[in-house]
Design an enzyme around this catalytic site. Structure first.
Site, PDB file in Angstrom:
ATOM      1  CE1 TYR A 135      -3.609  -2.514   0.490  1.00 40.12           C
ATOM      2  CE2 TYR A 135      -4.657  -0.490   1.228  1.00 40.12           C
ATOM      3  CZ  TYR A 135      -4.748  -1.795   0.791  1.00 40.12           C
ATOM      4  OH  TYR A 135      -5.987  -2.366   0.664  1.00 40.12           O
ATOM      5  CE  LYS A 186       1.674 -17.787  -2.671  1.00 41.43           C
ATOM      6  NZ  LYS A 186       0.763 -18.944  -2.807  1.00 41.43           N
ATOM      7  CG  ASP A 218      -2.311 -20.135  -1.513  1.00 38.93           C
ATOM      8  OD1 ASP A 218      -1.816 -20.123  -0.359  1.00 38.93           O
ATOM      9  OD2 ASP A 218      -1.792 -20.776  -2.442  1.00 38.93           O
ATOM     10  CG  ASP A 242      -8.182  -4.534   1.407  1.00 42.20           C
ATOM     11  OD1 ASP A 242      -9.143  -4.021   2.011  1.00 42.20           O
ATOM     12  OD2 ASP A 242      -8.066  -4.503   0.159  1.00 42.20           O
ATOM     13  CG  ASP A 246     -13.895  -6.765   1.781  1.00 49.54           C
ATOM     14  OD1 ASP A 246     -13.610  -5.987   2.720  1.00 49.54           O
ATOM     15  OD2 ASP A 246     -14.413  -6.384   0.716  1.00 49.54           O
TER      16      ASP A 246
HETATM   17  C1  IPM Z   1     -10.572  -0.998   3.681  1.00 50.68           C
HETATM   18  C2  IPM Z   1     -10.766  -0.399   2.320  1.00 50.68           C
HETATM   19  C3  IPM Z   1      -9.597   0.542   2.021  1.00 50.68           C
HETATM   20  C4  IPM Z   1      -8.322  -0.296   2.022  1.00 50.68           C
HETATM   21  C5  IPM Z   1      -9.728   1.340   0.711  1.00 50.68           C
HETATM   22  C6  IPM Z   1     -11.035   2.130   0.675  1.00 50.68           C
HETATM   23  C7  IPM Z   1      -8.563   2.260   0.495  1.00 50.68           C
HETATM   24  O1  IPM Z   1     -10.905  -1.399   1.365  1.00 50.68           O
HETATM   25  O2  IPM Z   1     -10.519  -0.230   4.669  1.00 50.68           O
HETATM   26  O3  IPM Z   1     -10.495  -2.222   3.778  1.00 50.68           O
HETATM   27  O4  IPM Z   1      -7.974  -0.888   0.996  1.00 50.68           O
HETATM   28  O5  IPM Z   1      -7.678  -0.340   3.056  1.00 50.68           O
HETATM   29 MG    MG Z   2     -11.003  -3.348   2.171  1.00 48.98          MG
END
Ligand code: IPM
Ligand code: MG
Length: 351
Positions: A135, A186, A218, A242, A246
């Site tokens: 990042y 990884k 993975d 990240d 999700d």
């Molecule tokens: C998160 C989001 C952010 C990230 C984006 C919006 C920059 O996906 O907080 O997980 O990638 O960190």
């Molecule tokens: Mg995110």
């Protein structure tokens, strides 16, 4: 308690309003100062992180954030895009430790796309490093090679001290839970994460009661779906965290349920839902405010060490769910479908 409130874009203002309503109902001695960030910051001051917003966030004890981003800003230069405002405030405030709990409320077992027996009782804490990795690594950019072809570059990079401090966070949290840490890397391909693994093993020696395991990313993605209850604390770098957070959110029924805390070394924190700004459903009062309300509970717990009021908010959320209130994203037959603001009211009433 000085709290900077940064609603941001899309559904941000709607969900933050509900969290503020809940905080105000607690009658604590709080000062809330609102400021724009993301697309809202760009509109107000030509900068996704306006100087005044950053100054306010620096002075505050904690930051409560909604979400940033809208497709209408996608064609702006990268530095002006809403996401850059979010990444910059994380970096400026040195919020390196991102805690994303994936907790299944029993009432929502049937809202998950996975079988109830796979997810019921789920309680995972994802500890994501937030200010390093690909990042932020340099060099980065898109350039043109000698042959005229374009090339994109990002750099995955972690220093030993960055890995060490997030390792300590993960092990300390595990000590208060089931004493298991799974470090995700990884290391079979990437040297950066080979170092990650070495440092995790070194730090683990200081926490002999915690059981450390390692998993390739993975495989971790697969195991999260196959048998998610094997995990207690998962610790990983910025990009893997990240993605996996999700994925983990869907185990809990909806990404609209997942709060987060981003902490510096002194427990100053920024609190935000793990989900995005969802511009497609903005201004309709249908978003799920629970992730933001639960983020406010995390704020009381981690920054203000106020366990009892954090518990009160979390119990009120449980009660609202038990009473059958559901926003559209977690709705199942037999429940009572409510709007974003009505869910906020239901939590306040449950308090
Ligand atoms: C998160 C989001 C952010 C990230 C984006 C919006 C920059 O996906 O907080 O997980 O990638 O960190
Ligand atoms: Mg995110």
């Amino acid at each position: 308690m000085r709290i900077a409130v940064l609603p941001g874009d899309g559904i941000g203002p709607e969900i933050v309003a509900q969290a503020v309503k809940v905080l105000e109902a607690l009658n604590l001695n709080m000062q809330l100062d609102h400021a724009p960030i993301g697309g809202a910051g760009y509109e107000a001051a030509g900068d996704p992180l306006p100087a005044e917003t950053l100054a306010l966030a620096k002075q505050a004890d904690a930051v409560l954030l909604g979400a940033v981003g809208d497709w209408k800003y996608d064609s702006l230069p990268r530095d002006m895009r809403p996401e850059r405002g979010l990444l910059r405030i994380r970096k400026e405030l040195n919020l390196f430790a991102n805690l994303r709990p994936a907790l299944l409320y029993p009432e929502l077992a049937s809202a998950s796309t996975l079988k109830p027996e796979v997810v019921s009782g789920l309680d995972i804490m994802i500890v994501r490093e937030l200010t390093g990795d690909i990042y932020f690594g340099q060099p980065r950019g898109i350039s043109t090679l000698a042959n005229g072809e374009r090339e994109g570059i990002n750099t995955m990079r972690y220093s030993e001290s960055e890995i060490r401090r997030i390792a300590h966070i993960a092990f300390s949290i595990a000590m208060k839970r089931n004493k298991k840490v799974c470090s995700v890397d990884k290391a079979n391909v990437l040297e950066t994460t080979e170092l990650w693994r070495q440092v995790m093993i070194e730090v683990a020696k200081e926490y002999p009661q915690v059981e450390l395991s390692h998993m390739y990313v993975d495989n971790a993605a697969m195991q999260l779906i196959r048998q998610p209850k094997q995990f207690d604390v998962m610790v990983t770098g910025n990009i893997f965290g990240d993605i996996l957070s999700d994925e983990a959110s869907m185990l809990t029924g909806s990404i609209g349920m997942l709060p987060s805390a981003s902490l510096d070394a002194n427990n100053k924190g920024m609190y935000e839902p793990s989900h995005g700004s969802a511009p497609d459903i903005a201004n309709q009062d249908i978003a799920n405010p629970l992730a933001t309300i639960l983020s406010a509970a995390m704020m009381l717990r981690y920054t203000f060490a106020d366990e009892s009021n954090a518990d009160r908010i979390e119990n009120a959320v449980k009660k609202a769910l038990a009473q059958g209130y559901r926003t559209a994203d977690i709705f199942t037959d037999g429940c009572r479908k409510v709007k974003c603001s009505e869910m906020g009211d239901a939590v306040v009433a449950a308090l």
